[in-house]
Write a protein that holds these residues in place. Structure first.
Motif, PDB file in Angstrom:
ATOM      1  N   ALA A 108       1.179  11.392  -7.970  1.00 25.50           N
ATOM      2  CA  ALA A 108       2.079  12.444  -8.325  1.00 25.50           C
ATOM      3  C   ALA A 108       2.155  13.494  -7.115  1.00 25.50           C
ATOM      4  CB  ALA A 108       1.423  13.217  -9.629  1.00 25.50           C
ATOM      5  N   HIS A 109       1.311  13.635  -6.347  1.00 24.25           N
ATOM      6  CA  HIS A 109       1.375  14.690  -5.340  1.00 24.25           C
ATOM      7  C   HIS A 109       1.836  14.060  -3.848  1.00 24.25           C
ATOM      8  CE1 HIS A 109      -2.478  12.679  -4.918  1.00 24.25           C
ATOM      9  NE2 HIS A 109      -2.851  13.247  -3.945  1.00 24.25           N
ATOM     10  N   VAL A 110       2.220  12.869  -3.960  1.00 27.69           N
ATOM     11  CA  VAL A 110       2.657  12.157  -2.658  1.00 27.69           C
ATOM     12  C   VAL A 110       4.064  11.787  -2.745  1.00 27.69           C
ATOM     13  CG1 VAL A 110       2.202  10.222  -0.957  1.00 27.69           C
ATOM     14  CG2 VAL A 110       0.364  11.448  -2.184  1.00 27.69           C
ATOM     15  N   ARG A 111       4.768  12.158  -1.566  1.00 23.55           N
ATOM     16  CA  ARG A 111       6.309  11.668  -1.575  1.00 23.55           C
ATOM     17  C   ARG A 111       6.364  10.934  -0.330  1.00 23.55           C
ATOM     18  NH1 ARG A 111       9.635  14.667  -5.001  1.00 23.55           N
ATOM     19  NH2 ARG A 111      11.364  14.313  -3.751  1.00 23.55           N
ATOM     20  N   ILE A 112       6.897   9.713  -0.320  1.00 25.86           N
ATOM     21  CA  ILE A 112       7.201   9.002   0.807  1.00 25.86           C
ATOM     22  C   ILE A 112       8.858   8.743   0.741  1.00 25.86           C
ATOM     23  CG2 ILE A 112       7.056   6.788   1.778  1.00 25.86           C
ATOM     24  CD1 ILE A 112       4.149   6.451   0.814  1.00 25.86           C
ATOM     25  N   GLN A 113       9.434   9.166   1.639  1.00 27.36           N
ATOM     26  CA  GLN A 113      10.714   8.925   1.830  1.00 27.36           C
ATOM     27  C   GLN A 113      11.248   8.404   3.258  1.00 27.36           C
ATOM     28  OE1 GLN A 113      11.023  13.300   0.340  1.00 27.36           O
ATOM     29  NE2 GLN A 113      13.279  12.557   0.260  1.00 27.36           N
ATOM     30  N   LEU A 114      12.154   7.370   3.115  1.00 25.87           N
ATOM     31  CA  LEU A 114      12.414   6.743   4.369  1.00 25.87           C
ATOM     32  C   LEU A 114      13.962   7.174   5.031  1.00 25.87           C
ATOM     33  CD1 LEU A 114      12.215   2.868   3.340  1.00 25.87           C
ATOM     34  CD2 LEU A 114      10.533   4.394   4.256  1.00 25.87           C
ATOM     35  N   ILE A 115      13.876   7.257   6.116  1.00 30.45           N
ATOM     36  CA  ILE A 115      15.144   7.776   6.931  1.00 30.45           C
ATOM     37  C   ILE A 115      15.780   6.217   7.305  1.00 30.45           C
ATOM     38  CG2 ILE A 115      16.155   8.675   8.956  1.00 30.45           C
ATOM     39  CD1 ILE A 115      14.189  10.606   7.286  1.00 30.45           C
ATOM     40  N   PRO A 116      16.966   5.807   6.490  1.00 27.14           N
ATOM     41  CA  PRO A 116      17.348   4.475   6.446  1.00 27.14           C
ATOM     42  C   PRO A 116      18.008   4.317   7.920  1.00 27.14           C
ATOM     43  CG  PRO A 116      18.883   6.008   5.264  1.00 27.14           C
ATOM     44  CD  PRO A 116      17.551   6.958   5.531  1.00 27.14           C
ATOM     45  N   VAL A 117      17.983   2.877   7.964  1.00 28.05           N
ATOM     46  CA  VAL A 117      18.605   2.669   9.291  1.00 28.05           C
ATOM     47  C   VAL A 117      20.211   2.834   9.650  1.00 28.05           C
ATOM     48  CG1 VAL A 117      16.742   0.520   9.575  1.00 28.05           C
ATOM     49  CG2 VAL A 117      18.943  -0.046   8.365  1.00 28.05           C
ATOM     50  N   GLU A 118      20.923   2.867   8.420  1.00 33.24           N
ATOM     51  CA  GLU A 118      22.163   3.311   8.587  1.00 33.24           C
ATOM     52  C   GLU A 118      22.341   4.553   8.469  1.00 33.24           C
ATOM     53  OE1 GLU A 118      21.286   2.724   4.059  1.00 33.24           O
ATOM     54  OE2 GLU A 118      20.796   1.696   5.874  1.00 33.24           O
ATOM     55  N   CYS A 119      21.516   5.455   8.920  1.00 35.09           N
ATOM     56  CA  CYS A 119      21.790   6.918   9.207  1.00 35.09           C
ATOM     57  C   CYS A 119      22.504   7.016  10.544  1.00 35.09           C
ATOM     58  CB  CYS A 119      20.206   7.620   9.022  1.00 35.09           C
ATOM     59  SG  CYS A 119      20.239   9.406   9.647  1.00 35.09           S
ATOM     60  N   GLU A 120      23.480   7.605  10.855  1.00 38.27           N
ATOM     61  CA  GLU A 120      24.098   7.828  11.911  1.00 38.27           C
ATOM     62  C   GLU A 120      23.887   9.050  12.602  1.00 38.27           C
ATOM     63  OE1 GLU A 120      28.125   7.502  10.942  1.00 38.27           O
ATOM     64  OE2 GLU A 120      28.106   5.203  10.439  1.00 38.27           O
ATOM     65  N   HIS A 174       0.808  -1.096   0.101  1.00 41.48           N
ATOM     66  CA  HIS A 174       0.057   0.048  -0.023  1.00 41.48           C
ATOM     67  C   HIS A 174       1.026   1.239  -0.115  1.00 41.48           C
ATOM     68  CE1 HIS A 174      -3.495   2.568   0.702  1.00 41.48           C
ATOM     69  NE2 HIS A 174      -2.922   2.929   1.783  1.00 41.48           N
ATOM     70  N   LEU A 175       1.918   1.143   0.718  1.00 43.43           N
ATOM     71  CA  LEU A 175       2.681   2.364   0.907  1.00 43.43           C
ATOM     72  C   LEU A 175       3.485   2.517  -0.773  1.00 43.43           C
ATOM     73  CD1 LEU A 175       5.121   1.951   4.046  1.00 43.43           C
ATOM     74  CD2 LEU A 175       3.229   4.035   3.476  1.00 43.43           C
ATOM     75  N   LEU A 176       3.833   1.470  -1.553  1.00 42.50           N
ATOM     76  CA  LEU A 176       4.092   1.585  -2.849  1.00 42.50           C
ATOM     77  C   LEU A 176       3.239   2.274  -3.672  1.00 42.50           C
ATOM     78  CD1 LEU A 176       6.102  -1.960  -3.319  1.00 42.50           C
ATOM     79  CD2 LEU A 176       7.116   0.473  -3.012  1.00 42.50           C
ATOM     80  N   GLU A 177       1.934   1.792  -3.403  1.00 43.24           N
ATOM     81  CA  GLU A 177       0.788   2.429  -4.313  1.00 43.24           C
ATOM     82  C   GLU A 177       0.546   3.744  -4.081  1.00 43.24           C
ATOM     83  OE1 GLU A 177      -2.622   0.177  -3.533  1.00 43.24           O
ATOM     84  OE2 GLU A 177      -1.600  -1.919  -4.087  1.00 43.24           O
ATOM     85  N   CYS A 178       0.734   4.247  -2.643  1.00 39.38           N
ATOM     86  CA  CYS A 178       0.688   5.930  -2.333  1.00 39.38           C
ATOM     87  C   CYS A 178       1.582   6.587  -2.995  1.00 39.38           C
ATOM     88  CB  CYS A 178       0.473   5.839  -0.866  1.00 39.38           C
ATOM     89  SG  CYS A 178      -1.016   5.183  -0.012  1.00 39.38           S
ATOM     90  N   GLY A 179       2.718   6.010  -2.725  1.00 39.80           N
ATOM     91  CA  GLY A 179       3.935   6.710  -3.201  1.00 39.80           C
ATOM     92  C   GLY A 179       3.945   7.055  -4.620  1.00 39.80           C
ATOM     93  N   ARG A 180       3.143   6.249  -5.393  1.00 37.76           N
ATOM     94  CA  ARG A 180       3.007   6.311  -6.999  1.00 37.76           C
ATOM     95  C   ARG A 180       2.111   7.605  -7.306  1.00 37.76           C
ATOM     96  NH1 ARG A 180       2.350   0.355  -6.814  1.00 37.76           N
ATOM     97  NH2 ARG A 180       4.454  -0.709  -7.254  1.00 37.76           N
ATOM     98  N   ARG A 213      12.399   1.483  -3.611  1.00 35.79           N
ATOM     99  CA  ARG A 213      13.326   0.468  -3.954  1.00 35.79           C
ATOM    100  C   ARG A 213      13.525  -0.213  -2.749  1.00 35.79           C
ATOM    101  NH1 ARG A 213      15.622   3.623  -8.063  1.00 35.79           N
ATOM    102  NH2 ARG A 213      17.109   4.407  -7.074  1.00 35.79           N
ATOM    103  N   ARG A 214      13.931   0.413  -1.545  1.00 35.62           N
ATOM    104  CA  ARG A 214      14.081  -0.181  -0.301  1.00 35.62           C
ATOM    105  C   ARG A 214      12.836  -0.893   0.353  1.00 35.62           C
ATOM    106  NH1 ARG A 214      17.971   1.183   3.696  1.00 35.62           N
ATOM    107  NH2 ARG A 214      19.096   2.015   2.072  1.00 35.62           N
ATOM    108  N   ILE A 215      11.722  -0.541   0.070  1.00 37.05           N
ATOM    109  CA  ILE A 215      10.427  -1.114   0.550  1.00 37.05           C
ATOM    110  C   ILE A 215      10.033  -2.517  -0.442  1.00 37.05           C
ATOM    111  CG2 ILE A 215       7.804  -0.848   0.548  1.00 37.05           C
ATOM    112  CD1 ILE A 215       8.117   2.017   0.929  1.00 37.05           C
TER     113      ILE A 215
END
Length: 254
Positions: free
Chosen positions: A173-185, A165-171, A245-247
């Motif tokens: 045009a007016h929705v941006r879904i961005q992850l804070i990666p686990v490797e963020c220090e 569902h997150l992938l569908e919402c992210g498609r 791609r991460r999802i």
């Protein structure tokens, strides 16, 4: 109500006698210390010849009663927002939840919520998601901590359904879904989750919620600081394409 009563030359005691309330109860209604039932509002409007002035609030009270107490003040702001900037840390924002995920969140609430209340809240939460498909569409930006996406809330099937569902919402045009990666220090987001909403009049409001409490923030300096924090967190986030791609990778690996 008090203005009408005084204009008509009616005392609190008189109005109380006509409505079967004490004068102190009338005072509590006027101060906002005690909520009025719709029938009482209609009765007072008629007794004070308000010509619908008091009755005009009834649709707003009905809307307010739909949501959990901690969300009611922000619900009308979200509904009309032209843009939303969200940072989520522990659970997905309500606008992105599948029915199964949302139900699990309500069922896991402690202290437990009555089953009928769960159904009502579920209906209202899914109803809020009409914002995603509103015309004209609002600009929506969701920053999500990847760490909580690793938790299989509701079990494997529900978890996979939610990621799809997150992938569908992210498609959209007016929705941006961005992850804070686990490797963020960096120690980003230490202030906790937040939402920033822009109204049609281009006023900015902040909203924070936790432990059953919530705050709608209108003070410009505080909202400005929230905007700056959101921008700082977003600077460390993956792009929407990288996040998708991460999802997709999470779905393949589990």
């Amino acid at each position: 109500m008090r203005t009408l009563r005084e204009k008509r030359g009616v005392s609190r005691q008189e109005l109380g006698g006509r409505t079967n309330f004490s004068s102190s109860a009338i005072g509590a209604f006027e101060r906002g210390d005690r909520a009025m039932e719709p029938g009482m509002i209609e009765r007072v409007d008629e007794l004070l010849a308000g010509e619908g002035l008091l009755k005009a609030v009834l649709p707003y009270l009905e809307e307010e009663g739909r949501y959990a107490p901690q969300f009611r003040d922000f619900a009308p702001i979200e509904k009309k927002a032209v843009s939303l900037w969200v940072y989520s840390t522990h659970v997905l924002h309500g606008l992105l939840q599948t029915p199964t995920y949302a139900r699990q969140v309500f069922e896991d609430h402690w202290p437990p919520v009555d089953p009928a209340e769960i159904e009502r809240r579920l209906e209202d939460r899914i109803g809020r998601q009409a914002l995603l498909h509103r015309d004209p569409p609002p600009a929506l930006c969701f920053l999500l901590e990847e760490t909580f996406l690793l938790r299989r809330i509701g079990g494997e099937v529900a978890w996979r359904e939610q990621l799809q569902h997150l992938l569908e919402c992210g498609r959209l045009a007016h929705v941006r879904i961005q992850l804070i990666p686990v490797e963020c220090e960096e120690t980003l987001g230490s202030e906790g989750p937040m939402t920033i909403a822009e109204t049609p009049e281009h006023r900015m409001f902040g909203y924070v919620e936790g432990q059953g409490q919530s705050w709608v923030i209108s003070e410009r300096k505080v909202v400005s600081e929230m905007v700056q924090r959101h921008a700082n967190i977003r600077g460390a986030a993956l792009s929407p394409k990288e996040s998708a791609r991460r999802i997709e990778r999470l779905l393949r690996e589990r």
